[in-house]
Design an enzyme around this catalytic site. Sequence first.
Site, PDB file in Angstrom:
ATOM      1  N   GLU A 250      -2.366 -23.269  -5.177  1.00 54.95           N
ATOM      2  CA  GLU A 250      -2.270 -24.146  -4.005  1.00 54.95           C
ATOM      3  C   GLU A 250      -0.929 -24.831  -4.092  1.00 54.95           C
ATOM      4  O   GLU A 250      -0.749 -25.755  -4.893  1.00 54.95           O
ATOM      5  CB  GLU A 250      -3.427 -25.163  -4.021  1.00 54.95           C
ATOM      6  CG  GLU A 250      -4.755 -24.550  -3.647  1.00 54.95           C
ATOM      7  CD  GLU A 250      -4.741 -23.928  -2.267  1.00 54.95           C
ATOM      8  OE1 GLU A 250      -4.089 -24.476  -1.357  1.00 54.95           O
ATOM      9  OE2 GLU A 250      -5.368 -22.870  -2.094  1.00 54.95           O
ATOM     10  N   CYS A 284       0.548 -32.329   0.323  1.00 53.61           N
ATOM     11  CA  CYS A 284       0.995 -30.939   0.491  1.00 53.61           C
ATOM     12  C   CYS A 284       0.910 -30.512   1.947  1.00 53.61           C
ATOM     13  O   CYS A 284       1.772 -29.814   2.445  1.00 53.61           O
ATOM     14  CB  CYS A 284       0.179 -30.014  -0.387  1.00 53.61           C
ATOM     15  SG  CYS A 284      -1.590 -30.209  -0.155  1.00 53.61           S
TER      16      CYS A 284
HETATM   17  P1  NAD Z   1       4.838 -29.088 -10.422  1.00 51.92           P
HETATM   18  O1  NAD Z   1       4.754 -27.641 -10.093  1.00 51.92           O
HETATM   19  O2  NAD Z   1       6.111 -29.635 -10.913  1.00 51.92           O
HETATM   20  O3  NAD Z   1       3.738 -29.469 -11.517  1.00 51.92           O
HETATM   21  C1  NAD Z   1       2.372 -29.231 -11.317  1.00 51.92           C
HETATM   22  C2  NAD Z   1       1.676 -29.119 -12.654  1.00 51.92           C
HETATM   23  O4  NAD Z   1       2.133 -27.949 -13.330  1.00 51.92           O
HETATM   24  C3  NAD Z   1       1.935 -30.274 -13.599  1.00 51.92           C
HETATM   25  O5  NAD Z   1       0.752 -30.545 -14.302  1.00 51.92           O
HETATM   26  C4  NAD Z   1       3.004 -29.726 -14.527  1.00 51.92           C
HETATM   27  O6  NAD Z   1       3.039 -30.336 -15.793  1.00 51.92           O
HETATM   28  C5  NAD Z   1       2.560 -28.294 -14.655  1.00 51.92           C
HETATM   29  N1  NAD Z   1       3.600 -27.329 -15.033  1.00 51.92           N
HETATM   30  C6  NAD Z   1       4.944 -27.438 -14.900  1.00 51.92           C
HETATM   31  N2  NAD Z   1       5.546 -26.325 -15.349  1.00 51.92           N
HETATM   32  C7  NAD Z   1       4.577 -25.481 -15.768  1.00 51.92           C
HETATM   33  C8  NAD Z   1       4.561 -24.171 -16.303  1.00 51.92           C
HETATM   34  N3  NAD Z   1       5.683 -23.477 -16.512  1.00 51.92           N
HETATM   35  N4  NAD Z   1       3.358 -23.595 -16.581  1.00 51.92           N
HETATM   36  C9  NAD Z   1       2.210 -24.275 -16.360  1.00 51.92           C
HETATM   37  N5  NAD Z   1       2.154 -25.527 -15.876  1.00 51.92           N
HETATM   38  C10 NAD Z   1       3.327 -26.126 -15.566  1.00 51.92           C
HETATM   39  O7  NAD Z   1       4.343 -29.850  -9.111  1.00 51.92           O
HETATM   40  P2  NAD Z   1       4.279 -31.410  -8.887  1.00 51.92           P
HETATM   41  O8  NAD Z   1       5.647 -31.904  -8.601  1.00 51.92           O
HETATM   42  O9  NAD Z   1       3.477 -32.028  -9.952  1.00 51.92           O
HETATM   43  O10 NAD Z   1       3.389 -31.482  -7.561  1.00 51.92           O
HETATM   44  C11 NAD Z   1       3.901 -31.543  -6.266  1.00 51.92           C
HETATM   45  C12 NAD Z   1       3.715 -30.202  -5.603  1.00 51.92           C
HETATM   46  O11 NAD Z   1       2.330 -29.896  -5.521  1.00 51.92           O
HETATM   47  C13 NAD Z   1       4.220 -30.214  -4.180  1.00 51.92           C
HETATM   48  O12 NAD Z   1       4.948 -29.043  -3.940  1.00 51.92           O
HETATM   49  C14 NAD Z   1       2.936 -30.226  -3.362  1.00 51.92           C
HETATM   50  O13 NAD Z   1       3.076 -29.697  -2.076  1.00 51.92           O
HETATM   51  C15 NAD Z   1       2.025 -29.412  -4.227  1.00 51.92           C
HETATM   52  N6  NAD Z   1       0.615 -29.636  -3.875  1.00 51.92           N
HETATM   53  C16 NAD Z   1      -0.095 -28.640  -3.252  1.00 51.92           C
HETATM   54  C17 NAD Z   1      -1.415 -28.855  -2.852  1.00 51.92           C
HETATM   55  C18 NAD Z   1      -2.210 -27.796  -2.139  1.00 51.92           C
HETATM   56  O14 NAD Z   1      -3.431 -27.931  -2.052  1.00 51.92           O
HETATM   57  N7  NAD Z   1      -1.583 -26.754  -1.625  1.00 51.92           N
HETATM   58  C19 NAD Z   1      -2.013 -30.092  -3.115  1.00 51.92           C
HETATM   59  C20 NAD Z   1      -1.258 -31.080  -3.736  1.00 51.92           C
HETATM   60  C21 NAD Z   1       0.055 -30.842  -4.125  1.00 51.92           C
END
Ligand code: NAD
Length: 514
Positions: A250, A284
């Site tokens: 997501e 999001c």
């Molecule tokens: P991010 O991708 O930076 O991090 C998300 C999570 O992934 C964190 O827990 C982070 O520590 C972890 N992570 C980072 N690198 C990783 C890797 N290589 N392998 C595994 N895990 C890893 O995102 P963010 O900045 O925390 O969140 C914001 C984003 O989330 C925005 O783009 C937003 O649109 C999206 N989002 C989407 C939805 C949806 O339902 N589509 C809902 C909420 C947020």
Amino acid sequence: MFYMAILEALAPTAEGRKRIALKSPATLEPVGEIVCADAQDVADAIARAKKAQREWAARPVKERAAIVERAIEVLKRRQEEVIATIRAETGKTRPEVLAIELVASYDFLNYWSGRAPKDLADEKRPLHGYLKPLKKLIVHYKPLGVVGVITPWNGPFALAMNSTVQALLAGNAVILKPSEVTPHSSAWAVKILQEAGVPEDVVQVLYGDGETGAALVRGGVNKIAFTGSVPTGKKIAAACAEQLVPCTLELGGKDAMIVCADANLERAANAAVFLSMFNSGHVCMGTERIYVVEEIADEFIRKVEEKTRAVRFGRGDEVDVGAIFWDRQLTIIEKHLEDAVNKGATLRVGGRAHRDGGIFFEPTLVTDVNHDMSLMNEETFGPIVAIQRVRDEEHAIELANDCKYGLSASVFTSDPKKAVAIAKRLEAGSVCINDGEVIYGVLEAPFGGVKESGLGRVNGTDALRSFCHAQPILLDRWNLDRESIWYPFGPDTLKALEGTIKYIFWTPIRKLMR
Ligand code: NAD
């Protein structure tokens, strides 16, 4: 390791684990620290989860559902503590915490625990055609094993709760890896479920940053339910592909709002401001691009400007928009706005970041934007209303679809038939008419993105069942010594096969065989 102002890298522990100190984005006061789980911690947690999952999966779904349902009572008791943690880690306003985190989480616990016994029960599926007199089919929803749930910082409690609850009800063990920005807010989901009676090894939390997340993805789990950004989603998809581990992704969005000439302009203007700024714009499926038809553009922009000026921001209880949750995001918001203004956008309201004793961004309105600007083609995730005038609805649809993301969208019009026709032409995972964002809370709706906004669905019965392997079990009705087409082949074999073709598929009987 460079975490910026609200996250600070501390000296590692004696065993060499990373440590991160957290500050509240609303006040910059310390709000605790985490020790990041390393690859060995991840392996140990997965081993414990695998062992505990067998006993959990062996319980009837009804029993698992009763435990999850009890979490509603626990949440009721713990509610103020949960709110305090979320507000400290994010700087959200209380109404935002209640709406996006609490109401949503109560609903996840209530809805999924109510649905699971029905939706995950063994299902007898009537067979079609020539198989019907011979066989019976049962579809069994078999837990996958251990599910890794990786969550972001914008809806830390609710997003952790939703996937975790579904995975647990389906009979899996869960290891939650929350964002390093909001670890304790997400950990409440695990604590509450444990207090309700989910065994400790069946639902665990592992703190850490991307490295811990990556170790979880590669640690031997049976599914990853990821919510986060597109770049991380792609890395996870690649790692899962190599291991043939299923994942739901997501990801980010750049949701378009289309305002037609026949829209209720008052509602459309209220929505434009709210849907662009709710949760500090960190949603999001928040509105990031607005296309308004020329005919009513002046009036619409006038209304939006008036309403944007009225939005209060800052810390405390007397505001509508709270802090920017992470300074990393603030940098992106500023960059996008600067790029837009440099390329000719008109900044009508706000536009400035505030870093004095907290991280804030003024409620902002920009017009005269276009698709050359990153504000209109990259996820901004800030409290900015961006409006582009368009010739007509066709032009709006064309621009709405001119985007690499496709999470959700909205159409404002008083003509429901036209609304649905436009919705069907939008390259978006979901569409709301005269509303937005609420779609994630419509649990019957199979929410999920198209294009770069993701893979798989997080809600709807399909989502719950995606935490299982749907195992078809085929039963024989007659217990004959052999089926008519088994060895030895002979005239009867040919008769059976040719007869099936001739008397079923070559005749009108075929239509009865569906
Ligand atoms: P991010 O991708 O930076 O991090 C998300 C999570 O992934 C964190 O827990 C982070 O520590 C972890 N992570 C980072 N690198 C990783 C890797 N290589 N392998 C595994 N895990 C890893 O995102 P963010 O900045 O925390 O969140 C914001 C984003 O989330 C925005 O783009 C937003 O649109 C999206 N989002 C989407 C939805 C949806 O339902 N589509 C809902 C909420 C947020």
